[in-house]
Design a protein around this motif. Structure first.
Motif, PDB file in Angstrom:
ATOM      1  N   PHE A 132       0.831  -1.200   0.000  1.00 52.15           N
ATOM      2  CA  PHE A 132       0.000   0.000   0.000  1.00 52.15           C
ATOM      3  C   PHE A 132       0.870   1.256   0.000  1.00 52.15           C
ATOM      4  O   PHE A 132       0.675   2.171  -0.811  1.00 52.15           O
ATOM      5  CB  PHE A 132      -0.900  -0.050   1.238  1.00 52.15           C
ATOM      6  N   GLU A 133       1.870   1.305   0.877  1.00 50.27           N
ATOM      7  CA  GLU A 133       2.728   2.486   0.986  1.00 50.27           C
ATOM      8  C   GLU A 133       3.561   2.678  -0.273  1.00 50.27           C
ATOM      9  O   GLU A 133       3.782   3.813  -0.714  1.00 50.27           O
ATOM     10  CB  GLU A 133       3.627   2.360   2.214  1.00 50.27           C
ATOM     11  N   ALA A 134       4.038   1.580  -0.870  1.00 53.48           N
ATOM     12  CA  ALA A 134       4.801   1.689  -2.111  1.00 53.48           C
ATOM     13  C   ALA A 134       3.951   2.257  -3.236  1.00 53.48           C
ATOM     14  O   ALA A 134       4.413   3.086  -4.033  1.00 53.48           O
ATOM     15  CB  ALA A 134       5.348   0.312  -2.500  1.00 53.48           C
ATOM     16  N   ALA A 135       2.677   1.840  -3.306  1.00 55.34           N
ATOM     17  CA  ALA A 135       1.779   2.335  -4.348  1.00 55.34           C
ATOM     18  C   ALA A 135       1.477   3.817  -4.158  1.00 55.34           C
ATOM     19  O   ALA A 135       1.348   4.569  -5.136  1.00 55.34           O
ATOM     20  CB  ALA A 135       0.486   1.528  -4.345  1.00 55.34           C
ATOM     21  N   LEU A 136       1.369   4.266  -2.909  1.00 57.04           N
ATOM     22  CA  LEU A 136       1.074   5.669  -2.645  1.00 57.04           C
ATOM     23  C   LEU A 136       2.195   6.591  -3.113  1.00 57.04           C
ATOM     24  O   LEU A 136       1.954   7.766  -3.406  1.00 57.04           O
ATOM     25  CB  LEU A 136       0.813   5.888  -1.152  1.00 57.04           C
ATOM     26  N   LYS A 137       3.410   6.080  -3.180  1.00 56.52           N
ATOM     27  CA  LYS A 137       4.522   6.897  -3.664  1.00 56.52           C
ATOM     28  C   LYS A 137       4.425   7.133  -5.169  1.00 56.52           C
ATOM     29  O   LYS A 137       4.963   8.110  -5.682  1.00 56.52           O
ATOM     30  CB  LYS A 137       5.850   6.214  -3.328  1.00 56.52           C
ATOM     31  N   ARG A 138       3.716   6.238  -5.859  1.00 52.10           N
ATOM     32  CA  ARG A 138       3.579   6.364  -7.316  1.00 52.10           C
ATOM     33  C   ARG A 138       2.362   7.190  -7.715  1.00 52.10           C
ATOM     34  O   ARG A 138       2.403   7.918  -8.702  1.00 52.10           O
ATOM     35  CB  ARG A 138       3.485   4.971  -7.946  1.00 52.10           C
ATOM     36  N   ALA A 139       1.276   7.052  -6.955  1.00 54.24           N
ATOM     37  CA  ALA A 139       0.042   7.780  -7.284  1.00 54.24           C
ATOM     38  C   ALA A 139      -0.767   7.982  -6.012  1.00 54.24           C
ATOM     39  O   ALA A 139      -0.936   7.047  -5.225  1.00 54.24           O
ATOM     40  CB  ALA A 139      -0.784   7.007  -8.308  1.00 54.24           C
ATOM     41  N   ALA A 140      -1.263   9.198  -5.818  1.00 50.17           N
ATOM     42  CA  ALA A 140      -2.028   9.524  -4.612  1.00 50.17           C
ATOM     43  C   ALA A 140      -3.516   9.281  -4.858  1.00 50.17           C
ATOM     44  O   ALA A 140      -4.085   9.849  -5.792  1.00 50.17           O
ATOM     45  CB  ALA A 140      -1.805  10.975  -4.219  1.00 50.17           C
ATOM     46  N   PRO A 141      -4.159   8.455  -4.034  1.00 53.11           N
ATOM     47  CA  PRO A 141      -5.603   8.248  -4.175  1.00 53.11           C
ATOM     48  C   PRO A 141      -6.391   9.420  -3.600  1.00 53.11           C
ATOM     49  O   PRO A 141      -5.837  10.274  -2.898  1.00 53.11           O
ATOM     50  CB  PRO A 141      -5.845   6.970  -3.360  1.00 53.11           C
ATOM     51  N   ASP A 142      -7.667   9.446  -3.902  1.00 56.03           N
ATOM     52  CA  ASP A 142      -8.549  10.459  -3.318  1.00 56.03           C
ATOM     53  C   ASP A 142      -9.002  10.060  -1.918  1.00 56.03           C
ATOM     54  O   ASP A 142      -9.219  10.914  -1.059  1.00 56.03           O
ATOM     55  CB  ASP A 142      -9.774  10.658  -4.214  1.00 56.03           C
ATOM     56  N   VAL A 143      -9.169   8.750  -1.712  1.00 54.71           N
ATOM     57  CA  VAL A 143      -9.639   8.219  -0.430  1.00 54.71           C
ATOM     58  C   VAL A 143      -8.832   6.973  -0.094  1.00 54.71           C
ATOM     59  O   VAL A 143      -8.550   6.156  -0.973  1.00 54.71           O
ATOM     60  CB  VAL A 143     -11.142   7.850  -0.478  1.00 54.71           C
ATOM     61  N   CYS A 144      -8.485   6.821   1.190  1.00 54.07           N
ATOM     62  CA  CYS A 144      -7.853   5.594   1.682  1.00 54.07           C
ATOM     63  C   CYS A 144      -8.788   4.921   2.683  1.00 54.07           C
ATOM     64  O   CYS A 144      -9.190   5.550   3.669  1.00 54.07           O
ATOM     65  CB  CYS A 144      -6.523   5.901   2.365  1.00 54.07           C
ATOM     66  N   LEU A 145      -9.143   3.680   2.415  1.00 52.80           N
ATOM     67  CA  LEU A 145      -9.885   2.859   3.370  1.00 52.80           C
ATOM     68  C   LEU A 145      -8.865   1.966   4.060  1.00 52.80           C
ATOM     69  O   LEU A 145      -8.211   1.144   3.411  1.00 52.80           O
ATOM     70  CB  LEU A 145     -10.932   2.002   2.661  1.00 52.80           C
ATOM     71  N   VAL A 146      -8.722   2.090   5.371  1.00 49.07           N
ATOM     72  CA  VAL A 146      -7.637   1.419   6.087  1.00 49.07           C
ATOM     73  C   VAL A 146      -8.182   0.559   7.221  1.00 49.07           C
ATOM     74  O   VAL A 146      -8.877   1.066   8.114  1.00 49.07           O
ATOM     75  CB  VAL A 146      -6.639   2.452   6.645  1.00 49.07           C
ATOM     76  N   ASP A 147      -7.838  -0.723   7.196  1.00 47.26           N
ATOM     77  CA  ASP A 147      -8.127  -1.620   8.310  1.00 47.26           C
ATOM     78  C   ASP A 147      -7.030  -1.444   9.356  1.00 47.26           C
ATOM     79  O   ASP A 147      -5.869  -1.207   9.013  1.00 47.26           O
ATOM     80  CB  ASP A 147      -8.169  -3.065   7.800  1.00 47.26           C
ATOM     81  N   LEU A 148      -7.379  -1.573  10.623  1.00 43.98           N
ATOM     82  CA  LEU A 148      -6.380  -1.392  11.681  1.00 43.98           C
ATOM     83  C   LEU A 148      -5.610  -2.673  11.980  1.00 43.98           C
ATOM     84  O   LEU A 148      -4.474  -2.623  12.440  1.00 43.98           O
ATOM     85  CB  LEU A 148      -7.045  -0.876  12.964  1.00 43.98           C
ATOM     86  N   GLY A 149      -6.224  -3.837  11.746  1.00 44.04           N
ATOM     87  CA  GLY A 149      -5.585  -5.107  12.066  1.00 44.04           C
ATOM     88  C   GLY A 149      -4.738  -5.611  10.918  1.00 44.04           C
ATOM     89  O   GLY A 149      -5.133  -6.542  10.205  1.00 44.04           O
ATOM     90  N   LEU A 150      -3.564  -5.012  10.731  1.00 38.60           N
ATOM     91  CA  LEU A 150      -2.703  -5.351   9.595  1.00 38.60           C
ATOM     92  C   LEU A 150      -1.594  -6.311  10.026  1.00 38.60           C
ATOM     93  O   LEU A 150      -1.103  -6.232  11.155  1.00 38.60           O
ATOM     94  CB  LEU A 150      -2.085  -4.077   9.011  1.00 38.60           C
TER      95      LEU A 150
END
Length: 238
Positions: A43-61
């Motif tokens: 997820f973090e690697a993808a965010l460096k390439r393109a910024a989404p408008d919304v992030c849906l994030v689960d806490l139990g990773l």
């Protein structure tokens, strides 16, 4: 039918494949583009390439503390952040909001509710960016909404989250006018009630801290008990 490339982009981070598929199907049917991740590193690697408008994030990773990730996203990303978690305790919700999340949805959930909340959040975001001015000066501070930064008179920069920026812009748009809780709920979206009130208290408290306010006697963001808030500074946009 595949959503167009101009459709809003939602990044989904959840380690359960069934939930990722359910959310992706519901969102793409509603016209959103989606990308899904089972691990925070991807997820973090993808965010460096393109910024989404919304992030849906689960806490139990499996590979990262979810709350720490939410906090970093709030400081570094312009995306709206919505937590989706099985943690239903009030303290978990409060902590998520304190760390910068815009919303908190408890599992199990109806995908239609997630779609509705994302649409409401993006409508608010479009209303904000529809303004030509993306910076405002007040009381020795400059707020840069395009960069999510507060800059003091000496040039020291303090980042603020997307959620904090929504509240700050609301105050700066209506200086020296009473803003009631009902007006805040209507402007910012979200369900009225104790959770919304607590979220606003958290965001306002964090803004006061970043502005160097005395919590017992704030000079800029005044609480009018039983009525709402008033921002007392003079504001110059642009």
């Amino acid at each position: 039918m595949k959503p167009p490339a101009t459709a809003p982009h939602v990044a989904i981070l959840d380690d359960e494949p069934e939930i990722r598929r359910m959310l992706s199907d519901a969102l793409e049917e509603a016209g959103f583009r989606t990308t899904s991740f089972g691990r925070a590193t991807e997820f973090e690697a993808a965010l460096k390439r393109a910024a989404p408008d919304v992030c849906l994030v689960d806490l139990g990773l499996p590979d990262r503390d979810g709350l720490a990730l939410v906090h970093r996203l709030a400081l570094e990303s312009g995306a709206a952040i919505i937590i989706i978690s099985g943690r239903a305790q009030v303290q978990d919700r409060v902590t998520g909001l304190e760390l910068g999340a815009d919303d908190y949805i408890i599992k199990p959930f109806d995908p239609a509710e997630v779609v509705a909340r994302i649409r409401a959040r993006l409508r608010k975001g479009r209303a904000d960016t529809g303004q030509t001015a993306q910076s405002a000066r007040f009381a020795g501070w400059t707020a840069h909404f395009d960069r999510y930064l507060l800059v003091d008179a000496t040039g020291v920069e303090t980042p603020f989250s997307h959620a904090e920026g929504e509240v700050l812009r609301l105050f700066l748009d209506s200086p020296k006018r009473l803003i009631s809780r009902a007006q805040m709920q209507e402007a910012l979206g979200g369900a009225a009630g104790e959770s919304f009130d607590r979220a606003m208290d958290v965001r306002i408290s964090r803004l006061r801290t970043k502005l160097g306010e005395d919590p017992k006697n704030p000079r800029l963001i005044k609480t009018i008990y039983g009525a709402g808030y008033i921002f007392l500074g003079d504001v110059i946009w642009g």
